[in-house]
Scaffold this active site. Sequence first.
Site, PDB file in Angstrom:
ATOM      1  N   CYS A  71       0.883  -1.284  -0.037  1.00  0.00           N
ATOM      2  CA  CYS A  71       0.032  -0.210  -0.012  1.00  0.00           C
ATOM      3  C   CYS A  71       0.807   1.137   0.199  1.00  0.00           C
ATOM      4  CB  CYS A  71      -0.837  -0.139   1.453  1.00  0.00           C
ATOM      5  SG  CYS A  71       0.082  -0.145   2.587  1.00  0.00           S
TER       6      CYS A  71
HETATM    7  C1  LIG Z   1       0.180  -4.952   3.718  1.00  0.00           C
HETATM    8  S1  LIG Z   1       1.561  -5.942   3.860  1.00  0.00           S
HETATM    9  C2  LIG Z   1       0.517  -7.528   4.140  1.00  0.00           C
HETATM   10  C3  LIG Z   1       0.261  -7.797   5.399  1.00  0.00           C
HETATM   11  C4  LIG Z   1      -0.450  -9.019   6.108  1.00  0.00           C
HETATM   12  N1  LIG Z   1      -1.491  -9.517   5.376  1.00  0.00           N
HETATM   13  C5  LIG Z   1      -0.549  -9.394   7.600  1.00  0.00           C
HETATM   14  O1  LIG Z   1      -1.752  -9.135   7.990  1.00  0.00           O
HETATM   15  O2  LIG Z   1       0.537  -9.418   8.074  1.00  0.00           O
HETATM   16  C6  LIG Z   1       1.913  -6.421   2.396  1.00  0.00           C
HETATM   17  C7  LIG Z   1       2.978  -7.314   2.043  1.00  0.00           C
HETATM   18  O3  LIG Z   1       3.285  -7.592   0.735  1.00  0.00           O
HETATM   19  C8  LIG Z   1       4.525  -7.931   0.609  1.00  0.00           C
HETATM   20  N2  LIG Z   1       4.955  -7.750  -0.895  1.00  0.00           N
HETATM   21  C9  LIG Z   1       5.254  -6.907  -1.434  1.00  0.00           C
HETATM   22  N3  LIG Z   1       5.850  -7.089  -2.914  1.00  0.00           N
HETATM   23  C10 LIG Z   1       5.450  -8.282  -2.915  1.00  0.00           C
HETATM   24  C11 LIG Z   1       5.809  -9.391  -3.924  1.00  0.00           C
HETATM   25  N4  LIG Z   1       6.169  -9.149  -5.349  1.00  0.00           N
HETATM   26  N5  LIG Z   1       5.371 -10.677  -3.924  1.00  0.00           N
HETATM   27  C12 LIG Z   1       5.120 -11.105  -2.379  1.00  0.00           C
HETATM   28  N6  LIG Z   1       4.823 -10.344  -1.405  1.00  0.00           N
HETATM   29  C13 LIG Z   1       5.080  -9.023  -1.673  1.00  0.00           C
HETATM   30  C14 LIG Z   1       5.340  -6.981   1.382  1.00  0.00           C
HETATM   31  O4  LIG Z   1       6.657  -7.649   1.841  1.00  0.00           O
HETATM   32  C15 LIG Z   1       4.503  -7.005   2.702  1.00  0.00           C
HETATM   33  O5  LIG Z   1       4.524  -7.983   3.742  1.00  0.00           O
END
Ligand SMILES: C[S@@+](CC[C@H](N)C(=O)[O-])C[C@H]1O[C@@H](n2cnc3c(N)ncnc32)[C@H](O)[C@@H]1O
Length: 313
Positions: A71
């Site tokens: 985000c």
């Molecule tokens: C808003 S957080 C999600 C939090 C999670 N749902 C929780 O409740 O703990 C977004 C996540 O997307 C991951 N992310 C970013 N780019 C990504 C990618 N290309 N592939 C997989 N994960 C990714 C980030 O590392 C981050 O942990």
Amino acid sequence: MTKAVSLFTGCGGSDAGIIKAGFDVVLANDILPYARDVYLANHPETEYVLGSVTDIETFPNAELLLGCYPCQGFSQGGVRDPSRRINTLYLEFSRALNQIQPKAFVVENVSGMVRKNFKHLLEDQFRVFEEAGYRVKAEVLTASDYGVAQDRKRIFIVGLRNDLGLEYHFPKPTHGENASLDKVTIRDVIGHLPEWPEGEFYDLDFHWYYMSRDRYKAWDQQSRTIVANPRHMPLHPSSPPMIKYEHNDWRFEYDGNARRFSYREAAAIQGFKDLIFPDSPAGTLNMRYTVVGNAVPPPLFEAVVKALPDMWG
Ligand SMILES: C[S@@+](CC[C@H](N)C(=O)[O-])C[C@H]1O[C@@H](n2cnc3c(N)ncnc32)[C@H](O)[C@@H]1O
């Protein structure tokens, strides 16, 4: 047990919520090593794939798909640029949705997504999810209305597969003035923890940006939003309150020990119950804060998922 696939899983705030609601997470994925380490320390039974979602070709079958794609682009704390590549990771979520065709999906994201300059991205998310065959609804919810000691506002997007002919209704608040339970306070969730947990909180200076707004809430209130960047972490209630001096200039009311919430306190305020933080090479102090601040409060995600119609049978 009903199967769920979790994307952009982080350390598993959303997953702790659905596991409590009775789901079995058959695949979790994130790019952050310490998010994986924390998740597996708490849910060792889950298959957690570390790496970019773009590298996953085939997703397992499941009845529920969840994903809280990043985000930074929409967030108050991030760079508000609607054209950033990171803002289109929902297309990866949509790829999984088209492939798995679960009965339902749930997405969480920052409420800034409803802002005017991001509206086209939100509309595009609705478009791709509807084209995948889903009836889609979105609503901004406040975490403290669902038993979390925090004024965190987030948008939830929920879709039900068209052929089910069912409708989703967002859950009514369970805590607060119009509900049967009182709001949970900071004291309720961290009152029992040590007052000065040396080494577990970020203790660099309160720089001008930190002092440009009020970071304080008292013990019997709900915390300001727990963020991923420790520099901006709200104050622990044992700190002196802040008073406004001028526009964008706040000061401590009196001299006294002031500190930010520790990462462990931040986790409790997010609604995690005794989250285990393993000592692993990736587990720096900043990274502990990051995975906690990125997380969805588990009780909030649980409430949203429990409001799905009973269609799992
Ligand atoms: C808003 S957080 C999600 C939090 C999670 N749902 C929780 O409740 O703990 C977004 C996540 O997307 C991951 N992310 C970013 N780019 C990504 C990618 N290309 N592939 C997989 N994960 C990714 C980030 O590392 C981050 O942990």
